[in-house]
Design a protein around this motif. Structure first.
Motif, PDB file in Angstrom:
ATOM      1  N   UNK A   1      46.695 -81.902  45.439  1.00 13.15           N
ATOM      2  CA  UNK A   1      46.939 -83.204  44.777  1.00 13.15           C
ATOM      3  C   UNK A   1      45.741 -83.629  43.926  1.00 13.15           C
ATOM      4  N   UNK A   2      44.844 -82.708  43.673  1.00 12.19           N
ATOM      5  CA  UNK A   2      43.639 -83.032  42.904  1.00 12.19           C
ATOM      6  C   UNK A   2      43.997 -83.255  41.441  1.00 12.19           C
ATOM      7  N   UNK A   3      43.643 -84.399  40.893  1.00  7.22           N
ATOM      8  CA  UNK A   3      43.996 -84.732  39.510  1.00  7.22           C
ATOM      9  C   UNK A   3      43.338 -83.789  38.521  1.00  7.22           C
ATOM     10  N   UNK A   4      42.089 -83.419  38.791  1.00  8.91           N
ATOM     11  CA  UNK A   4      41.373 -82.516  37.876  1.00  8.91           C
ATOM     12  C   UNK A   4      42.092 -81.178  37.768  1.00  8.91           C
ATOM     13  N   UNK A   5      42.570 -80.647  38.924  1.00  5.99           N
ATOM     14  CA  UNK A   5      43.289 -79.357  38.931  1.00  5.99           C
ATOM     15  C   UNK A   5      44.615 -79.496  38.198  1.00  5.99           C
ATOM     16  N   UNK A   6      45.340 -80.571  38.449  1.00  4.50           N
ATOM     17  CA  UNK A   6      46.640 -80.773  37.802  1.00  4.50           C
ATOM     18  C   UNK A   6      46.496 -80.881  36.294  1.00  4.50           C
ATOM     19  N   UNK A   7      45.436 -81.559  35.818  1.00  2.93           N
ATOM     20  CA  UNK A   7      45.205 -81.668  34.373  1.00  2.93           C
ATOM     21  C   UNK A   7      44.899 -80.308  33.765  1.00  2.93           C
ATOM     22  N   UNK A   8      44.118 -79.502  34.505  1.00  2.44           N
ATOM     23  CA  UNK A   8      43.801 -78.157  33.996  1.00  2.44           C
ATOM     24  C   UNK A   8      45.060 -77.304  33.885  1.00  2.44           C
ATOM     25  N   UNK A   9      46.010 -77.403  34.843  1.00  2.00           N
ATOM     26  CA  UNK A   9      47.261 -76.648  34.801  1.00  2.00           C
ATOM     27  C   UNK A   9      48.172 -77.117  33.678  1.00  2.00           C
ATOM     28  N   UNK A  10      48.253 -78.420  33.528  1.00  5.55           N
ATOM     29  CA  UNK A  10      49.186 -78.966  32.553  1.00  5.55           C
ATOM     30  C   UNK A  10      48.694 -78.815  31.120  1.00  5.55           C
ATOM     31  N   UNK A  11      47.393 -79.094  30.909  1.00  6.44           N
ATOM     32  CA  UNK A  11      46.891 -79.161  29.539  1.00  6.44           C
ATOM     33  C   UNK A  11      45.994 -77.987  29.159  1.00  6.44           C
ATOM     34  N   UNK A  12      45.844 -77.020  30.084  1.00  8.40           N
ATOM     35  CA  UNK A  12      45.060 -75.822  29.769  1.00  8.40           C
ATOM     36  C   UNK A  12      43.661 -76.219  29.262  1.00  8.40           C
TER      37      UNK A  12
END
Length: 612
Positions: free
Chosen positions: A123-134
């Motif tokens: 649920x880490x926001x930093x990880x999710x942003x990296x996955x979504x926005x490369x």
């Protein structure tokens, strides 16, 4: 001149400036050094993390690509990812590493705290942003749990088609870098304190070397101010301060000759001004005082030194009365009333003149002042005396003239009117004779031509005799009350003159007492003198007029006094006689409540009585 303390000296200012410059320089150097060191340490730390993460990223990309090509299951990929993380963890220290696939599930980690999360979705926001926005993301923040600064990095894992297949999440403690900075800062601070301490010592030495010639010149200047021009200051070099010392010595020599000449002239002027009985005030063209002698200070009632620089119009209290000082000096002289400052009559005559240079230009003004209070008082008393005598004599003379003219015109033939007119003329004549006699008596007392035939007298017995005589002739509506002790008090008096004193005082009390009035006659002993008082219940006297009743021709109630036949000189003669007996006389009164006249007589001691 007072000695300059160290905390107010120029030496301390040199030291403070020197230290402030040093501290400022060290602050600038320290701030620059710490900032550069911090940037270098952070860069090295990030570089070491970056190198390991690039290797880890390469191995993981190979593992993800292999899994896609061979259609391996997720468990085999998870095991291979965990193996890669464990292989590289031996070189990353306390760095926490997590690998997340494109679905957000954790495939592996070297952090024991997150081993139980493998296979779970993050649920880490930093990880999710990296996955979504490369996007590659790195940041630093303060971890509230560990209370340390940490560095995080989220690095996307790409396949050959540039599609994000996972994310490497790195979390590393960077507190060691700031601990090193703290240690280095403390060492730098200790070095700064040591450097400042040494600088203070050197600053004191440098400041002393600079201020020593200045201190010597200051001391010599103080001696010159006191008239000592015999010493010179030392010259320590050829710099600006050395040249200043040489110039100072030349100035000393010139001032010595000038001072000797000025001192000679000053003594002459001072001797003249000091021995003058009149006050002298010198001012410049604007009216500011530049010189004042002691006589002027005594007349004005102020210290002459404190008035230097003050304006003449203010000092002489002429502000608002004279527009300009030139107008004042054009007047030549004037009488100035200073009574408001002394609460007593005080008049000063001021004579004005100008001071001009060789070109007839006015350079200042001279004012000579003198006390003319007594002169003006005598002149005023003379005018008032002549006026009062003229007025007092004119009234009976006018009355006599009117009645004599009436008799001349035929009234002498009227047996009823003629005797009354002659009686009035005789009364007015007697009144003028009494007035002339009183004036002659006062004139003799003023000229000390009125001797006293003194003798030892028991005043109590003498006072009773006077009261008995007056009581026989007093009006029936007046009552005498005696408050006289029975003791025997011996005084040295002229019985005739003292009888006149008591007659005047008691007669006045009888004249001004109302119907049924009481007159109290009292004697008290006070130490070595007697206090005699006569109190009536008459009309009384206003407070502001109480002191004037002993003046010549003064009447509190003029109409009633003339009607009763008074000359206005009785109390004036009484005062002169009492003072001739070394006594004092005064009055107490309230309007509508009567008046008390009191006077004192000195008692004769037993030794003096036996001697006489």
């Amino acid at each position: 001149m007072n000695k300059v303390g160290f905390f107010r000296s120029i030496q301390l200012k040199f030291i403070i400036i020197y230290i402030l410059l040093l501290v400022l320089a060290m602050q600038v150097i320290g701030a620059f050094f710490i900032k550069e060191l911090e940037d270098r340490l952070l860069t090295n730390f990030k570089s070491s993390i970056e190198e390991r993460m690039q290797l880890l990223s390469y191995n993981l990309e190979q593992a993800f690509e292999k899994e896609r090509n061979e259609d391996a299951d997720e468990m085999s990929l998870q095991a291979e990812v965990q193996q890669i993380i464990e292989d590289i963890s031996t070189n990353v220290g306390s760095t926490s590493i997590q690998v997340i696939n494109h679905q957000g599930r954790i495939l592996g980690t070297n952090d024991p705290n997150y081993q139980g999360d493998i296979g779970k979705k993050t649920t880490n926001d930093t990880i999710e942003n990296a996955l979504l926005f490369n996007t590659f993301k790195d940041d630093m923040f303060f971890d509230q749990e560990t209370e340390e600064r940490v560095y995080i990095q989220a690095r996307p894992i790409m396949n050959d088609e540039e599609i994000v297949v996972g994310v490497i999440y790195v979390k590393a403690s960077i507190q060691v870098v700031y601990d090193q900075l703290q240690d280095i800062s403390e060492i730098f601070l200790q070095g700064s304190v040591l450097a400042i301490s040494v600088s203070i010592f050197l600053g004191v030495l440098v400041a002393r070397s600079i201020t020593k010639p200045i201190v010597e010149m200051r001391k010599q200047a103080q001696k010159m101010a006191n008239g000592d021009f015999n010493q010179k200051v030392n010259v320590y070099g050829k710099d600006e301060i050395g040249q200043l010392a040489e110039t100072f010595n030349n100035l000393n020599i010139r001032l010595k000759h000038s001072y000797a000449t000025i001192e000679e002239e000053r003594k002459k002027l001072s001797s003249v001004l000091t021995n003058m009985s009149d006050g002298v005030i010198a001012t410049d063209t604007s009216g500011a005082i530049t010189l004042m002698n002691d006589a002027a200070g005594r007349l004005i009632g102020k210290n002459p030194d404190e008035l230097i620089g003050e304006y003449l119009l203010d000092v002489l209290q002429l502000e608002g009365k004279v527009v300009d000082i030139s107008e004042l000096h054009d007047s030549g002289s004037m009488i100035i009333d200073f009574s408001e400052n002394t609460n007593e009559p005080f008049l000063i005559r001021a004579n004005f003149s100008t001071v001009s240079d060789d070109e007839e230009e006015i350079t200042g003004f001279i004012t000579v002042i003198s006390d003319v209070t007594e002169q003006e008082k005598v002149e005023q008393e003379r005018r008032e005396f002549v006026s009062n005598v003229s007025h007092e004599l004119r009234t009976p003379l006018t009355t006599m003239k009117s009645y004599i003219e009436a008799l001349t015109d035929g009234a002498w033939q009227d047996k009823d009117i003629a005797p009354r007119f002659l009686s009035v003329a005789q009364n007015e004549t007697d009144r003028m004779i009494r007035m002339v006699n009183d004036l002659l008596q006062l004139s003799k007392m003023d000229a000390d031509e009125y001797p006293l035939n003194r003798e030892q007298v028991d005043f109590i017995s003498f006072f009773h005799q006077v009261i008995d005589r007056l009581e026989m002739n007093k009006p029936e509506h007046i009552t005498f009350i005696r408050e006289i002790p029975k003791n025997k008090y011996i005084v040295w008096i002229d019985k005739d003159k003292m009888t006149q004193v008591l007659d005047n005082i008691i007669s006045n009390a009888v004249k001004y007492s109302p119907e049924g009035g009481i007159i109290r006659l009292k004697v008290e002993k006070k130490r070595n003198f007697l206090v005699i008082s006569v109190q009536d219940q008459g009309i009384g006297i206003a407070y502001d007029k109480l002191e004037k009743i002993f003046e010549r021709f003064y009447r509190a109630d003029k109409a009633r006094s003339r009607k009763l036949g008074g000359t206005g000189l009785g109390l004036a003669i009484t005062k002169e006689l009492v003072e001739a007996h070394h006594g004092k006389i005064w009055a107490r009164s309230k309007e509508g409540k009567g008046t008390t006249i009191l006077f004192t007589l000195p008692l004769i001691s037993r030794k003096r009585r036996e001697t006489r």
